[in-house]
Design a protein around this motif. Structure first.
Motif, PDB file in Angstrom:
ATOM      1  N   ILE A 102       0.857  -1.006  -0.408  1.00 43.51           N
ATOM      2  CA  ILE A 102      -0.245  -0.594  -0.170  1.00 43.51           C
ATOM      3  C   ILE A 102       0.960   1.424   0.275  1.00 43.51           C
ATOM      4  O   ILE A 102       1.019   2.097  -0.489  1.00 43.51           O
ATOM      5  N   GLY A 103       1.855   1.032   0.680  1.00 39.34           N
ATOM      6  CA  GLY A 103       2.961   2.345   0.967  1.00 39.34           C
ATOM      7  C   GLY A 103       3.434   3.043  -0.039  1.00 39.34           C
ATOM      8  O   GLY A 103       3.492   4.501  -0.784  1.00 39.34           O
ATOM      9  N   SER A 105       2.994   1.639  -3.274  1.00 42.90           N
ATOM     10  CA  SER A 105       2.271  -0.181  -4.561  1.00 42.90           C
ATOM     11  C   SER A 105       3.281  -0.940  -4.895  1.00 42.90           C
ATOM     12  O   SER A 105       3.534  -1.307  -6.509  1.00 42.90           O
ATOM     13  N   GLN A 217       0.878   5.198   3.024  1.00 38.92           N
ATOM     14  CA  GLN A 217       1.151   5.839   1.406  1.00 38.92           C
ATOM     15  C   GLN A 217       2.184   6.866   1.211  1.00 38.92           C
ATOM     16  O   GLN A 217       1.291   8.050   2.081  1.00 38.92           O
ATOM     17  N   LYS A 237      -4.596   5.070  -1.797  1.00 36.29           N
ATOM     18  CA  LYS A 237      -4.243   4.435  -2.496  1.00 36.29           C
ATOM     19  C   LYS A 237      -4.107   4.954  -4.306  1.00 36.29           C
ATOM     20  O   LYS A 237      -4.810   4.765  -4.910  1.00 36.29           O
ATOM     21  N   GLU A 247      -6.880   7.686  -7.810  1.00 36.47           N
ATOM     22  CA  GLU A 247      -6.834   7.538  -6.458  1.00 36.47           C
ATOM     23  C   GLU A 247      -7.779   7.939  -6.330  1.00 36.47           C
ATOM     24  O   GLU A 247      -8.769   8.017  -6.219  1.00 36.47           O
TER      25      GLU A 247
END
Length: 295
Positions: A102-103, A105, A217, A237, A247
Motif C-alpha cells: 500500500i505504501g 504500491s 502511503q 491508494k 487514486e
C-alpha cells in the motif's frame, strides 16, 4: 456559478483526461458523482481489497501477520521500486509486505500476499460485502504480462516506447478494459472505504490495519496535493497504467468530518510525466469534498 461537477469536468478537459469520480460522507448520506457507476480499471487501487482480505484473515486467526518470509531477488513480477529492485535476500513479515504493497504500491509484495490469501477469498469477501462490479481476477504479474503480450513492449523496461503509443494501441490493451481485467467503479470504492473506516468491512482490528497501511502511503502528488493543510489527514491508494491515473482514499478534517473519495482518470495518450494530470486528482477530490462540506 458552475457546480462542482461542472468545474471538475471542465478542468478534466483542460488537462486532457476523462474522469469518473465519487465522493461521499463516511458518516452521512451526502455524495457527489461523475460517472460513478461506470466500470473502470482500478490499476493498483485493486490492492485495497487485497489488503482488506489479508487483514481479515489475520483477525480471524487464519494467518499471523508477524510470520516472516524470505523474499529472494528475481521475482518474476516487475515493479519500478521496492522488492523488485533489491539485490539480496530480505526477510520480512506479512505486515511489512502490506506496508510496502500500500505504501509504495510494491507489485512483488502484492503478488506474494495475493498468492497467500487467494484470489477466490478476495472476491468472495467482495461479494459478501455486496460488491458486484469490483473483481480481482489477476495479480500484478498477470495484468502487466498482458501489456507485453498485446504490444510486444515491456511495461517496465521501455517507458519511452509506452509514452509513444497511439490512442488505438492504448485502447486495445486488455489491461485497460474492465471486462478483460480487474475492474471496479468509483461508487463501489467509496462504499468499500466507508465500510473500512466505520469498522464494518471486517473485524475492527482488521479495518484498523487497512486504515493504517493507507495512511502510510508516501505519494503526495495526487490526492494529497488537494489538501495542503497539515491538519487534514489523507489516506489513500494510487493506481497507474498507461493512460490511467487513479487514486482512492479518505480525507479526515479537524472538525471530525470524514469523506471517502475515488478519482479515476484516463487520457488519450500514455505519457507518464504529466504532472498536471496527477494534480488534477487532488483538485477534483478537494472540489468534490468542499461541495459536500458546504451543501
Amino acid at each position: 456559478m458552475a457546480t462542482a461537477s461542472e468545474t471538475i469536468t471542465r478542468r478534466a478537459e483542460e488537462v486532457g483526461v476523462e474522469v469518473r469520480l465519487h465522493a461521499a460522507e463516511v458518516d452521512g448520506a451526502r455524495s457527489l458523482g461523475i460517472g460513478q457507476d461506470v466500470p473502470v480499471v482500478p490499476a493498483s487501487v485493486f490492492k485495497v481489497p487485497i489488503a482488506l482480505e489479508l487483514a481479515r484473515q489475520a483477525a480471524d486467526g487464519k494467518l499471523d501477520l508477524g510470520i516472516r518470509i524470505t523474499v529472494k531477488p528475481g521475482h518474476p513480477t516487475p515493479s519500478p521500486y521496492g522488492l523488485a529492485t533489491f539485490r539480496h535476500d530480505v526477510s520480512m513479515s506479512w505486515h511489512d509486505l502490506a506496508v510496502l504493497m500500500i505504501g509504495i504500491s510494491d507489485n512483488v509484495a502484492t503478488d506474494l500476499i495475493l498468492a497467500e490469501v487467494g484470489k477466490d477469498a478476495v472476491n468472495s469477501t467482495l461479494r459478501r460485502l455486496g460488491f458486484t462490479r469490483t473483481v480481482v481476477p489477476q495479480d500484478c504479474g498477470e495484468l502487466l504480462a498482458t501489456i507485453g503480450e498485446d504490444l510486444g513492449v515491456s511495461y517496465e523496461d521501455d517507458e519511452r516506447a509506452l509514452a509513444e503509443l497511439t490512442y488505438e494501441q492504448v485502447s486495445g490493451l486488455r489491461a485497460l478494459q474492465p471486462e478483460k481485467s480487474c475492474s471496479t467503479t468509483a461508487a463501489e470504492m467509496t462504499r468499500l472505504l466507508g465500510l473500512i473506516w466505520r469498522d464494518e468491512a471486517a473485524a475492527p482490528e482488521a479495518c484498523a490495519d487497512v486504515r493504517r497501511w493507507m495512511e502510510l502511503q508516501v505519494w503526495p502528488h495526487r490526492l494529497r496535493s488537494g489538501f495542503p493543510d497539515d491538519r487534514i489527514r489523507t489516506s489513500g491508494k494510487t493506481g497507474t497504467l498507461p493512460a490511467v491515473r487513479n487514486e482512492v482514499g479518505v480525507v479526515e478534517y479537524p472538525d471530525g468530518g470524514r469523506y471517502s473519495v475515488a478519482v479515476f482518470t484516463r487520457a488519450e495518450d500514455s505519457r507518464s510525466r504529466v504532472p498536471e494530470r496527477d494534480a488534477f486528482i487532488g483538485f477534483a477530490a478537494a472540489t468534490a469534498i468542499e461541495s459536500l462540506r458546504t451543501a
